[in-house]
Design a protein around this motif. Structure first.
Motif, PDB file in Angstrom:
ATOM      1  N   VAL A  80       0.071 -18.580  18.596  1.00  0.00           N
ATOM      2  CA  VAL A  80       0.054 -19.647  20.100  1.00  0.00           C
ATOM      3  C   VAL A  80       1.317 -19.303  20.644  1.00  0.00           C
ATOM      4  N   ASP A  81       2.471 -19.595  20.112  1.00  0.00           N
ATOM      5  CA  ASP A  81       3.947 -19.458  20.563  1.00  0.00           C
ATOM      6  C   ASP A  81       4.142 -17.963  21.040  1.00  0.00           C
ATOM      7  N   ALA A  82       3.438 -16.833  20.802  1.00  0.00           N
ATOM      8  CA  ALA A  82       3.456 -15.696  21.325  1.00  0.00           C
ATOM      9  C   ALA A  82       2.748 -15.456  22.441  1.00  0.00           C
ATOM     10  N   VAL A  83       1.525 -16.075  22.554  1.00  0.00           N
ATOM     11  CA  VAL A  83       0.903 -16.017  23.740  1.00  0.00           C
ATOM     12  C   VAL A  83       1.153 -16.822  25.017  1.00  0.00           C
ATOM     13  N   THR A  84       1.868 -18.095  24.579  1.00  0.00           N
ATOM     14  CA  THR A  84       2.506 -18.852  25.767  1.00  0.00           C
ATOM     15  C   THR A  84       3.838 -18.413  26.217  1.00  0.00           C
TER      16      THR A  84
END
Length: 84
Positions: A80-84
């Motif tokens: 999730v952090d990599a996508v945002t």
């Protein structure tokens, strides 16, 4: 003819395990997984618990499952952090 498809299914990952232990009174303690962390809750009023052989095996199994779920939570959080 096969068995009918079950109507009641568990769709969410397991996040809580209740385990028997020896304390001042025979009781249970809880292992919970929340957002990549593992919490251990002793029986109310107990500072310690004692595990005998069958309880040690159950604890090991539950802790292994809890670790796997905590790792899955952390991997999902990283995605999730990599996508945002």
């Amino acid at each position: 003819m096969g068995d009918p498809e079950p109507m009641i299914k568990v769709t969410l990952p397991k996040r809580e395990w209740l385990l028997r232990c020896y304390s001042d009174k025979e009781d249970v303690f809880t292992i919970e997984v929340q957002r990549g962390g593992i919490d251990l809750f002793l029986p109310s009023g107990s500072d310690t618990v004692r595990l005998e052989a069958p309880q040690i095996a159950a604890f090991r199994d539950a802790l292994d499952e809890a670790i796997a779920q905590a790792e899955a939570d952390l991997r999902a959080e990283v995605r999730v952090d990599a996508v945002t």
